[in-house]
Motif scaffolding. Structure first.
Motif, PDB file in Angstrom:
ATOM      1  N   LEU A  92      62.226 -24.266  16.023  1.00 56.70           N
ATOM      2  CA  LEU A  92      61.986 -25.241  17.081  1.00 56.70           C
ATOM      3  C   LEU A  92      60.651 -24.959  17.768  1.00 56.70           C
ATOM      4  N   GLU A  93      59.788 -25.984  17.799  1.00 52.24           N
ATOM      5  CA  GLU A  93      58.523 -25.917  18.520  1.00 52.24           C
ATOM      6  C   GLU A  93      58.248 -27.269  19.154  1.00 52.24           C
ATOM      7  N   GLY A 128      62.578 -32.348  22.147  1.00 53.31           N
ATOM      8  CA  GLY A 128      63.483 -31.218  22.003  1.00 53.31           C
ATOM      9  C   GLY A 128      64.931 -31.619  21.837  1.00 53.31           C
ATOM     10  N   LEU A 178      65.424 -16.584  20.105  1.00 47.43           N
ATOM     11  CA  LEU A 178      64.454 -17.251  20.962  1.00 47.43           C
ATOM     12  C   LEU A 178      63.960 -16.263  22.008  1.00 47.43           C
ATOM     13  N   HIS A 186      57.396 -17.418  21.551  1.00 42.77           N
ATOM     14  CA  HIS A 186      57.726 -18.767  21.997  1.00 42.77           C
ATOM     15  C   HIS A 186      57.152 -19.035  23.378  1.00 42.77           C
ATOM     16  N   TYR A 231      61.628 -23.209  26.423  1.00 43.93           N
ATOM     17  CA  TYR A 231      62.545 -23.543  25.330  1.00 43.93           C
ATOM     18  C   TYR A 231      63.981 -23.186  25.685  1.00 43.93           C
TER      19      TYR A 231
END
Length: 385
Positions: free
Chosen positions: A94-95, A104, A137, A153, A157
């Protein structure tokens, strides 16, 4: 009406855009280290990564007016189903570009829908793509550059993931320590006793027979980590693949194997420790590109690396010795051997140890050496589908 489009990654060009997105996400982040693009492409490409022999993955890009603004993956791994429970699917990678609020939740929902079509009843993540790559994460340690093989990250997030209904499954810790500090006397006595013991034999890895040495280490890894939460055994193909990738960055005085004599007096592999110069210090200025000149620069730097940080990505003691005094003795013997080489030969001042599961008391007690402390926390989340 939103102009955000979520579309599957289906072509080689799509996979390149999937990898390239991180440059848009992190270009202004001083702690980010550009990954090697060829490595990232190989990781997500069936036929190159043997992980795909027992797993499948789907990738998506979120785009606005044709410009990627987010990405995610979803995975179903037969070995995960065997070891983490039926119905356990995973997601990762996930970015989101800065300021993107819509992508997101929609990307996570897309990954979940795909997992449901595979009859998954639980989603766990993030994993890129497996627990052996970049798990978790980052929730603590944003200001410090990651060491090799660890993720990085943006803050924020965590809120996106938790906003999608996820709760903590497990935290992973990394420990940083000043490796110029000597062992405390009590630990040094344990090390000295191990060195005198005729039952213990400690040796550096032999690169002249690297394939067989890599097989010993990775077979020990499968055994040593077999009781850990989230453990997924490496297949023979993955062992060979990992060995091939590790060989250029393996230095004999930084990789140690301990052998212990069994009841018949035969020495058997009992523990191992891999220490690596922080590859990110050697590749950070290449901007992800090995060609045309990055490869030559890296080869030159790898001949005799001088780095500030060392990393211990993998360490293990055979399961039959775990929980015993011998296990601690072997661990500290290996740590001291590699600590001295790191300082005296490679000029390092600090090391990073991990990741370590938050409830792995044995490894945490070993990681809490003089001058050490938790510098990063990575969180793995779960949610019922």
């Amino acid at each position: 009406m939103s102009n955000l489009v979520i579309r599957p990654v289906t072509t080689t060009a799509d996979r390149k855009r999937f990898v390239d997105l991180v440059w848009d996400v992190y270009r202004d982040d001083p702690a980010w280290v550009p990954p090697l693009k060829d490595e990232m492409l190989g990781l997500i490409t069936p036929g190159k990564n043997p992980w795909f022999e027992h797993a499948e993955a789907a990738l998506w890009l979120a785009e606005r007016a044709g410009r990627p603004v987010g990405r995610i993956s979803a995975q179903v791994d037969e070995l995960v189903l065997q070891h983490m429970g039926a119905g356990t699917g995973q997601w990762g990678s996930l970015e989101l570009v800065d300021g993107e609020t819509e992508a997101g939740p929609r990307l996570i929902a897309t990954a979940e829908d795909w997992l449901r079509t595979r009859k998954m009843t639980r989603a766990v993540g993030p994993f890129t793509l497996s627990i052996w790559d970049e798990p978790g994460l980052l929730i603590k340690g944003f200001d410090e550059p990651p060491t090799a093989m660890m993720g990085h990250h943006r803050p924020g997030y965590e809120a996106v993931v938790e906003g999608a209904g996820y709760t903590k499954a497990k935290d992973l810790y990394t420990y940083e320590l000043d490796i110029r500090i000597d062992m405390i006397p009590m630990v040094q006595k344990l090390i000295d006793a191990g060195r005198r013991s005729k039952r213990i034999r400690m040796r550096p890895v032999d690169k002249s027979r690297f394939d067989s040495e890599a097989h010993i280490i990775l077979t020990l890894l499968n055994d040593a980590w077999s009781g850990n939460w989230g453990f997924i055994p490496l297949t023979e193909a993955e062992i060979a693949y990992a060995g091939k990738k590790l060989k250029p960055i393996i230095y004999e005085d930084l990789v140690t194997i301990c052998e212990v004599a069994n009841e018949e007096g035969v020495f058997e592999p009992a523990a191992f420790m891999i220490t690596l110069p922080d590859l990110n210090e050697l590749t950070g200025d290449l901007n992800g590109k090995l060609f045309p000149f990055g490869f030559l620069k890296l080869l030159w730097r790898l001949r005799k690396p001088r780095v500030k940080r060392m990393r211990v990505p993998l360490m293990g003691v055979a399961s039959k010795y775990q929980g015993s005094r011998l296990a601690s003795q072997l661990a500290f013997m290996m740590i001291e051997e590699c600590r001295r080489a790191s300082v005296e030969v490679y000029g390092a001042s600090h090391g990073e140890f991990g990741w370590v599961l938050e409830d792995n008391q044995g490894m945490m007690s070993i990681a809490q050496l003089p001058g050490s402390g938790i510098n990063k926390i990575y969180r793995i989340y779960e949610k019922a589908l």
